[in-house]
Design a protein around this motif. Sequence first.
Motif, PDB file in Angstrom:
ATOM      1  N   GLY A  41       0.800  -1.223   0.000  1.00  6.31           N
ATOM      2  CA  GLY A  41       0.000   0.000   0.000  1.00  6.31           C
ATOM      3  C   GLY A  41       0.828   1.266   0.000  1.00  6.31           C
ATOM      4  N   LYS A  42       2.107   1.155   0.340  1.00  2.77           N
ATOM      5  CA  LYS A  42       2.995   2.323   0.366  1.00  2.77           C
ATOM      6  C   LYS A  42       3.653   2.583  -0.987  1.00  2.77           C
ATOM      7  CE  LYS A  42       2.383   3.001   4.791  1.00  2.77           C
ATOM      8  NZ  LYS A  42       3.392   2.626   5.788  1.00  2.77           N
ATOM      9  N   LEU A  43       3.465   1.681  -1.944  1.00 13.03           N
ATOM     10  CA  LEU A  43       4.051   1.860  -3.265  1.00 13.03           C
ATOM     11  C   LEU A  43       3.251   2.882  -4.071  1.00 13.03           C
ATOM     12  CD1 LEU A  43       4.866  -1.858  -4.153  1.00 13.03           C
ATOM     13  CD2 LEU A  43       6.379  -0.144  -3.157  1.00 13.03           C
ATOM     14  N   THR A  44       3.859   3.399  -5.130  1.00 12.27           N
ATOM     15  CA  THR A  44       3.195   4.404  -5.976  1.00 12.27           C
ATOM     16  C   THR A  44       2.424   3.684  -7.077  1.00 12.27           C
ATOM     17  OG1 THR A  44       5.037   5.910  -5.527  1.00 12.27           O
ATOM     18  CG2 THR A  44       3.545   6.486  -7.339  1.00 12.27           C
ATOM     19  N   ILE A  45       1.194   3.295  -6.796  1.00 15.94           N
ATOM     20  CA  ILE A  45       0.398   2.507  -7.728  1.00 15.94           C
ATOM     21  C   ILE A  45      -0.330   3.449  -8.687  1.00 15.94           C
ATOM     22  CG2 ILE A  45      -1.495   0.845  -7.947  1.00 15.94           C
ATOM     23  CD1 ILE A  45      -0.742  -0.094  -5.074  1.00 15.94           C
ATOM     24  N   LYS A  46      -0.025   3.329  -9.973  1.00 14.27           N
ATOM     25  CA  LYS A  46      -0.641   4.191 -10.989  1.00 14.27           C
ATOM     26  C   LYS A  46      -1.904   3.585 -11.582  1.00 14.27           C
ATOM     27  CE  LYS A  46       0.895   7.538 -12.089  1.00 14.27           C
ATOM     28  NZ  LYS A  46       0.720   8.877 -11.486  1.00 14.27           N
ATOM     29  N   ALA A  47      -1.975   2.246 -11.620  1.00  8.99           N
ATOM     30  CA  ALA A  47      -3.158   1.612 -12.223  1.00  8.99           C
ATOM     31  C   ALA A  47      -3.242   0.159 -11.786  1.00  8.99           C
ATOM     32  CB  ALA A  47      -3.086   1.691 -13.751  1.00  8.99           C
ATOM     33  N   ARG A  48      -4.473  -0.334 -11.735  1.00  7.46           N
ATOM     34  CA  ARG A  48      -4.735  -1.767 -11.561  1.00  7.46           C
ATOM     35  C   ARG A  48      -5.509  -2.214 -12.792  1.00  7.46           C
ATOM     36  NH1 ARG A  48      -4.090  -4.179  -6.551  1.00  7.46           N
ATOM     37  NH2 ARG A  48      -3.558  -2.781  -4.824  1.00  7.46           N
ATOM     38  N   LEU A  49      -4.968  -3.182 -13.511  1.00  5.17           N
ATOM     39  CA  LEU A  49      -5.552  -3.602 -14.781  1.00  5.17           C
ATOM     40  C   LEU A  49      -5.968  -5.062 -14.724  1.00  5.17           C
ATOM     41  CD1 LEU A  49      -3.053  -1.794 -17.180  1.00  5.17           C
ATOM     42  CD2 LEU A  49      -5.239  -0.966 -16.292  1.00  5.17           C
ATOM     43  N   GLY A  50      -6.955  -5.424 -15.561  1.00  6.31           N
ATOM     44  CA  GLY A  50      -7.611  -6.719 -15.450  1.00  6.31           C
ATOM     45  C   GLY A  50      -7.021  -7.848 -16.250  1.00  6.31           C
ATOM     46  N   SER A  51      -5.916  -7.625 -16.951  1.00  8.13           N
ATOM     47  CA  SER A  51      -5.318  -8.723 -17.717  1.00  8.13           C
ATOM     48  C   SER A  51      -3.836  -8.479 -17.880  1.00  8.13           C
ATOM     49  CB  SER A  51      -5.965  -8.841 -19.106  1.00  8.13           C
ATOM     50  OG  SER A  51      -5.537  -7.776 -19.939  1.00  8.13           O
ATOM     51  N   ASN A  52      -3.099  -9.551 -18.155  1.00 11.24           N
ATOM     52  CA  ASN A  52      -1.666  -9.440 -18.399  1.00 11.24           C
ATOM     53  C   ASN A  52      -1.372  -8.618 -19.646  1.00 11.24           C
ATOM     54  OD1 ASN A  52      -0.258 -11.233 -16.346  1.00 11.24           O
ATOM     55  ND2 ASN A  52      -1.848 -12.589 -17.109  1.00 11.24           N
ATOM     56  N   GLU A  53      -2.198  -8.781 -20.676  1.00 11.81           N
ATOM     57  CA  GLU A  53      -1.977  -8.028 -21.913  1.00 11.81           C
ATOM     58  C   GLU A  53      -2.117  -6.534 -21.670  1.00 11.81           C
ATOM     59  OE1 GLU A  53      -0.820  -9.292 -24.779  1.00 11.81           O
ATOM     60  OE2 GLU A  53      -0.671 -11.134 -23.596  1.00 11.81           O
ATOM     61  N   ALA A  54      -3.094  -6.146 -20.849  1.00  7.27           N
ATOM     62  CA  ALA A  54      -3.281  -4.725 -20.541  1.00  7.27           C
ATOM     63  C   ALA A  54      -2.082  -4.181 -19.772  1.00  7.27           C
ATOM     64  CB  ALA A  54      -4.560  -4.527 -19.745  1.00  7.27           C
ATOM     65  N   VAL A  55      -1.561  -4.969 -18.838  1.00 10.40           N
ATOM     66  CA  VAL A  55      -0.386  -4.549 -18.064  1.00 10.40           C
ATOM     67  C   VAL A  55       0.811  -4.383 -18.991  1.00 10.40           C
ATOM     68  CG1 VAL A  55       1.241  -5.203 -16.259  1.00 10.40           C
ATOM     69  CG2 VAL A  55      -1.205  -5.583 -15.912  1.00 10.40           C
ATOM     70  N   LYS A  56       1.003  -5.340 -19.908  1.00  9.76           N
ATOM     71  CA  LYS A  56       2.126  -5.246 -20.836  1.00  9.76           C
ATOM     72  C   LYS A  56       2.040  -3.988 -21.697  1.00  9.76           C
ATOM     73  CE  LYS A  56       1.885  -9.645 -22.303  1.00  9.76           C
ATOM     74  NZ  LYS A  56       2.203 -10.893 -23.026  1.00  9.76           N
ATOM     75  N   GLN A  57       0.837  -3.691 -22.175  1.00  6.57           N
ATOM     76  CA  GLN A  57       0.652  -2.496 -23.000  1.00  6.57           C
ATOM     77  C   GLN A  57       0.960  -1.232 -22.213  1.00  6.57           C
ATOM     78  OE1 GLN A  57       0.027  -2.307 -26.283  1.00  6.57           O
ATOM     79  NE2 GLN A  57       0.142  -4.545 -26.359  1.00  6.57           N
ATOM     80  N   ALA A  58       0.542  -1.218 -20.932  1.00  2.00           N
ATOM     81  CA  ALA A  58       0.788  -0.037 -20.102  1.00  2.00           C
ATOM     82  C   ALA A  58       2.280   0.151 -19.850  1.00  2.00           C
ATOM     83  CB  ALA A  58       0.035  -0.174 -18.779  1.00  2.00           C
ATOM     84  N   VAL A  59       2.998  -0.938 -19.585  1.00  2.00           N
ATOM     85  CA  VAL A  59       4.447  -0.848 -19.360  1.00  2.00           C
ATOM     86  C   VAL A  59       5.150  -0.424 -20.647  1.00  2.00           C
ATOM     87  CG1 VAL A  59       6.531  -2.136 -18.755  1.00  2.00           C
ATOM     88  CG2 VAL A  59       4.410  -2.527 -17.484  1.00  2.00           C
ATOM     89  N   THR A  60       4.763  -1.007 -21.761  1.00  2.00           N
ATOM     90  CA  THR A  60       5.359  -0.649 -23.054  1.00  2.00           C
ATOM     91  C   THR A  60       5.149   0.823 -23.362  1.00  2.00           C
ATOM     92  OG1 THR A  60       4.972  -2.900 -23.879  1.00  2.00           O
ATOM     93  CG2 THR A  60       5.372  -1.195 -25.525  1.00  2.00           C
ATOM     94  N   ALA A  61       3.979   1.353 -22.971  1.00  2.00           N
ATOM     95  CA  ALA A  61       3.666   2.766 -23.222  1.00  2.00           C
ATOM     96  C   ALA A  61       4.372   3.704 -22.253  1.00  2.00           C
ATOM     97  CB  ALA A  61       2.156   2.975 -23.136  1.00  2.00           C
ATOM     98  N   GLY A  62       5.052   3.156 -21.243  1.00  2.00           N
ATOM     99  CA  GLY A  62       5.811   3.984 -20.325  1.00  2.00           C
ATOM    100  C   GLY A  62       5.031   4.527 -19.150  1.00  2.00           C
ATOM    101  N   ILE A  63       3.850   3.958 -18.885  1.00  2.00           N
ATOM    102  CA  ILE A  63       3.033   4.436 -17.765  1.00  2.00           C
ATOM    103  C   ILE A  63       3.671   4.073 -16.429  1.00  2.00           C
ATOM    104  CG2 ILE A  63       0.785   4.190 -16.634  1.00  2.00           C
ATOM    105  CD1 ILE A  63      -0.410   3.771 -19.426  1.00  2.00           C
TER     106      ILE A  63
END
Length: 302
Positions: A216-238
């Motif tokens: 809970g102390k980490l800087t959480i920018k988003a919670r996403l519902g699939s691995n593909e969505a997470v990969k896209q977010a990381v690739t986009a630099g979020i």
Amino acid sequence: MNFKQLEVFLAVADTGSFSRGAEATFLTQSTVSQHIAALEKEFGLKLLDRTGRGALLTEGGKVLCQHARQILAGAAGLDHAMRRFKGIEEAVLRIGGSNIPGDYLIPAVLPLLLERFPGLQVTLVQGDSHEILEKLARETVEIGVVGNADSREDVDFEPLVRDTIRLVVGRGHRWRNKGDIALTELVEEPLILREEGSGTGKALAVALQQAGIDIGKLTIKARLGSNEAVKQAVTAGIGVAFMSELSTGRELERGDLAAIDVSGLQVVRSFYIATRAGRELSPAARAFATVMKEKYQLPPGR
């Protein structure tokens, strides 16, 4: 009334003779007469007239004859269907898979499963581990592969394969060529997490807690519902994300993502075959479990 009595009745009706009916059913004539008498007693009707021209159906006998044929045909069809089901010649199997098993592990074994059992039809239902276990408990799926073995009495879990969860960053991230970072560097970094109930998320939370970090102390920018969505977010630099090695192999090979070690943090979890406790698996479900274990089963003692 039983099937044998109906078979005997039809044999007499078709041959027009008690003696020929006895020959057709490999019974004595007296036994045939007993079967017919039992049917007549049960229905309270005379079914056959014994005449000089042989055994002739009464009007009630004609009604029974029509329905007896349907019943025996249905019974033969049922026997055929059950034999095909038992031999997996004709069966529908509903499988539940949490995200990584549903996206990667299960699809990889389907070609082998369907090659062995071409008459099998597979339906794959996906969701997070909690959702799949609920579907299993409600019997909307027969067998599941999940990344979270909840302590529940209605489901049995069998370890299948271990998976390492690693920190991944995109092409332009400043950590890309570092190889490893300190755990303290992670605290202020924008982080992408999976949704609540995800096996990956639970494994990460436990590992961080053991390392002395509250998720809970980490800087959480988003919670996403699939691995593909997470990969896209990381690739986009979020942000950066902790992801299963099983789900990032292609992206790591292409260089779209890079895996970074975090000093003092190791996140490893298992995937499990989940089945309903105390319930018999269908032949198709047993075949699926066998193929999964052939490909992924942990070596003994590990």
